[in-house]
Structure formats: structure tokens, C-alpha cells
Design a protein around this motif. Structure first.
Motif, PDB file in Angstrom:
ATOM      1  N   PRO A  89      29.010  65.924  10.669  1.00 16.24           N
ATOM      2  CA  PRO A  89      28.680  67.464  10.650  1.00 16.24           C
ATOM      3  C   PRO A  89      28.548  68.292  11.881  1.00 16.24           C
ATOM      4  CG  PRO A  89      27.313  65.824   9.337  1.00 16.24           C
ATOM      5  CD  PRO A  89      28.099  65.046  10.553  1.00 16.24           C
ATOM      6  N   LEU A  90      29.063  69.429  11.727  1.00 16.33           N
ATOM      7  CA  LEU A  90      28.876  70.307  12.907  1.00 16.33           C
ATOM      8  C   LEU A  90      27.404  70.979  13.217  1.00 16.33           C
ATOM      9  CD1 LEU A  90      30.375  71.950  15.302  1.00 16.33           C
ATOM     10  CD2 LEU A  90      31.076  73.588  13.531  1.00 16.33           C
ATOM     11  N   GLU A  91      26.924  71.043  11.992  1.00 15.40           N
ATOM     12  CA  GLU A  91      25.507  71.785  12.166  1.00 15.40           C
ATOM     13  C   GLU A  91      24.565  71.243  13.267  1.00 15.40           C
ATOM     14  OE1 GLU A  91      21.923  73.448   9.254  1.00 15.40           O
ATOM     15  OE2 GLU A  91      22.903  71.787   8.494  1.00 15.40           O
ATOM     16  N   LEU A 126      32.715  69.989   9.028  1.00 11.76           N
ATOM     17  CA  LEU A 126      32.886  68.629   9.634  1.00 11.76           C
ATOM     18  C   LEU A 126      33.840  68.697  10.696  1.00 11.76           C
ATOM     19  CD1 LEU A 126      32.987  66.422   6.449  1.00 11.76           C
ATOM     20  CD2 LEU A 126      31.098  66.791   7.767  1.00 11.76           C
ATOM     21  N   LEU A 127      33.642  67.931  11.527  1.00  8.44           N
ATOM     22  CA  LEU A 127      34.462  67.857  12.453  1.00  8.44           C
ATOM     23  C   LEU A 127      35.071  66.351  12.556  1.00  8.44           C
ATOM     24  CD1 LEU A 127      33.012  69.485  15.802  1.00  8.44           C
ATOM     25  CD2 LEU A 127      34.772  70.310  14.334  1.00  8.44           C
ATOM     26  N   GLY A 128      36.392  66.292  12.108  1.00 15.25           N
ATOM     27  CA  GLY A 128      37.192  64.818  12.046  1.00 15.25           C
ATOM     28  C   GLY A 128      37.531  64.477  13.277  1.00 15.25           C
ATOM     29  N   LEU A 144      39.060  70.370  11.988  1.00 16.94           N
ATOM     30  CA  LEU A 144      37.785  71.098  11.298  1.00 16.94           C
ATOM     31  C   LEU A 144      38.222  71.061   9.666  1.00 16.94           C
ATOM     32  CD1 LEU A 144      35.790  73.107  11.232  1.00 16.94           C
ATOM     33  CD2 LEU A 144      37.248  75.030  11.298  1.00 16.94           C
ATOM     34  N   TYR A 145      37.177  70.640   8.760  1.00 21.10           N
ATOM     35  CA  TYR A 145      37.281  70.285   7.617  1.00 21.10           C
ATOM     36  C   TYR A 145      36.088  71.374   7.225  1.00 21.10           C
ATOM     37  CZ  TYR A 145      39.878  66.011   8.020  1.00 21.10           C
ATOM     38  OH  TYR A 145      40.888  65.276   8.185  1.00 21.10           O
ATOM     39  N   TYR A 146      36.512  72.235   6.087  1.00 11.43           N
ATOM     40  CA  TYR A 146      35.632  73.221   5.678  1.00 11.43           C
ATOM     41  C   TYR A 146      34.555  72.508   5.007  1.00 11.43           C
ATOM     42  CZ  TYR A 146      39.119  76.731   6.471  1.00 11.43           C
ATOM     43  OH  TYR A 146      40.049  77.537   7.263  1.00 11.43           O
ATOM     44  N   GLY A 147      33.225  72.641   4.523  1.00 11.61           N
ATOM     45  CA  GLY A 147      32.069  72.126   4.111  1.00 11.61           C
ATOM     46  C   GLY A 147      32.606  71.868   2.612  1.00 11.61           C
ATOM     47  N   SER A 150      37.942  72.438   0.635  1.00 11.24           N
ATOM     48  CA  SER A 150      39.079  73.091   0.319  1.00 11.24           C
ATOM     49  C   SER A 150      40.320  72.899   1.287  1.00 11.24           C
ATOM     50  CB  SER A 150      38.947  74.492   0.114  1.00 11.24           C
ATOM     51  OG  SER A 150      38.521  75.081   1.310  1.00 11.24           O
ATOM     52  N   ASN A 151      40.119  72.326   2.325  1.00 14.40           N
ATOM     53  CA  ASN A 151      41.088  71.883   3.233  1.00 14.40           C
ATOM     54  C   ASN A 151      41.345  70.506   3.513  1.00 14.40           C
ATOM     55  OD1 ASN A 151      39.132  71.822   4.919  1.00 14.40           O
ATOM     56  ND2 ASN A 151      40.366  72.664   6.633  1.00 14.40           N
ATOM     57  N   ALA A 152      40.613  69.463   2.697  1.00  7.78           N
ATOM     58  CA  ALA A 152      40.640  68.080   2.969  1.00  7.78           C
ATOM     59  C   ALA A 152      42.063  67.384   3.533  1.00  7.78           C
ATOM     60  CB  ALA A 152      40.007  67.580   1.956  1.00  7.78           C
ATOM     61  N   ASP A 153      43.033  68.157   2.435  1.00  9.35           N
ATOM     62  CA  ASP A 153      44.334  67.566   2.782  1.00  9.35           C
ATOM     63  C   ASP A 153      45.200  68.387   3.864  1.00  9.35           C
ATOM     64  OD1 ASP A 153      44.094  65.767   0.718  1.00  9.35           O
ATOM     65  OD2 ASP A 153      44.947  67.290  -0.815  1.00  9.35           O
TER      66      ASP A 153
END
Length: 165
Positions: A89-91, A126-128, A144-147, A150-153
Motif C-alpha cells: 500500500p502507498l498510504e 498499491l505499488l507492485g 501502480l495499481y489503483y485501489g 480497475s487496472n489490475a491487468d
């Protein structure tokens, strides 16, 4: 390739992130399952208490000698680290940088441009940092993955810097 990412801009403290050490961080999440099930918000103190309680119960009932099942669990966790895809998590990193009161945007600078999110969206992101047990060297160091997943793929790749505005 540089494997360091900085958080700078409208922050009290400039933060330097080294994704290479996150594999040892307890906050990491498994990206193969994270977006499938809804992550539940847990109280850190409650989780710690349950963990300590479980360990204490095990020691009382079985003694301090680790049973074969615990050894198997540890081996499984080691294998998972060597073959899994992880993010973090980026938070917590944004919180440590202490954004200034007027901060509303977060810019993710990539090798091909930039992506901008609101501060609230970035806090849920999230930062992968690992794919199938390997660091993201080719199009990393982080994705970068949106929380909301929606852009998991198709995450935002090749992030070099995070600038708060």
C-alpha cells in the motif's frame, strides 16, 4: 536502471523508497489474490493480539518445540516469497512524507510521461514491486495499481518518481 523511487513536492519530508527491501515487509499483499476478494480493514492492535494469543496457545498446548506443521508453514511462506507477485500500500509512505495542507494531487512520473491521481485515490493505491518472485527490473522498479483494481491487468509501469502537488 535505478531501483529507487522518491516521494517529493508538497511534503514536509522527502522520502526515498527502495522496493528491493519490501519483500521482508509485513504490509506486502499478494497481487494475485488482492483484487479478487475485497481487502478487509483490520485493526493492527487486534491483529497483533490475535497473533500473540495464537502463538501463546500453541506454546502452552505443544511446548516451545515447533511442531512439523509450523515448519511446513514456514517453508510454504519462503516458497511463496520466491514465486509470488507482491505489492505494498502507498498510504503509509504518503503519511510518512506528511503532505502539506494544500496538497491535492499526486503525480506519478514514468519513463513515458506522468499519471495524476487525487491524494485520496493515491492513498488507496498499491505499488507492485515483485512479479513471480523477481523484482521488476525491465519496466519497474514499481507498478501502480489503483485501489479499486480497475487496472489490475494493466498497471501503470516504469514509475521513477512520485511528486505531490
Amino acid at each position: 536502471m535505478n531501483s529507487i523511487v522518491t516521494i517529493s513536492g508538497s511534503v514536509k519530508y522527502k522520502i526515498t523508497l527502495d522496493p528491493g527491501v519490501w519483500i521482508f515487509d509485513d504490509r506486502k499483499v499478494d497481487l494475485t489474490t488482492y483484487f479478487i476478494r475485497k481487502p478487509k480493514e483490520s485493526d493492527e492492535i487486534e491483529a497483533y493480539t490475535k497473533s500473540v494469543s495464537k502463538h501463546w496457545d500453541r506454546e502452552i498446548s505443544e511446548g516451545a518445540i515447533y511442531p512439523p506443521t509450523l515448519k511446513t508453514e514456514r517453508r510454504f511462506e519462503r516458497e511463496k516469497v520466491l514465486t509470488g507477485s507482491f505489492g505494498i500500500p502507498l498510504e503509509p509512505f504518503l503519511k510518512n512524507a506528511e503532505p502539506l495542507d494544500h496538497t491535492t494531487k499526486v503525480h506519478f512520473i514514468t519513463t513515458t510521461g506522468k499519471v495524476t491521481l487525487s491524494l485520496n485515490e493515491a492513498k488507496r493505491a498499491l505499488l507492485g514491486f515483485s512479479n513471480r518472485g523477481k523484482p521488476l527490473t525491465e519496466n519497474g522498479p514499481v507498478h501502480l495499481y489503483y485501489g479499486n483494481g480497475s487496472n489490475a491487468d494493466k498497471p501503470i509501469t516504469s514509475i521513477r518518481e512520485i511528486i505531490l502537488e
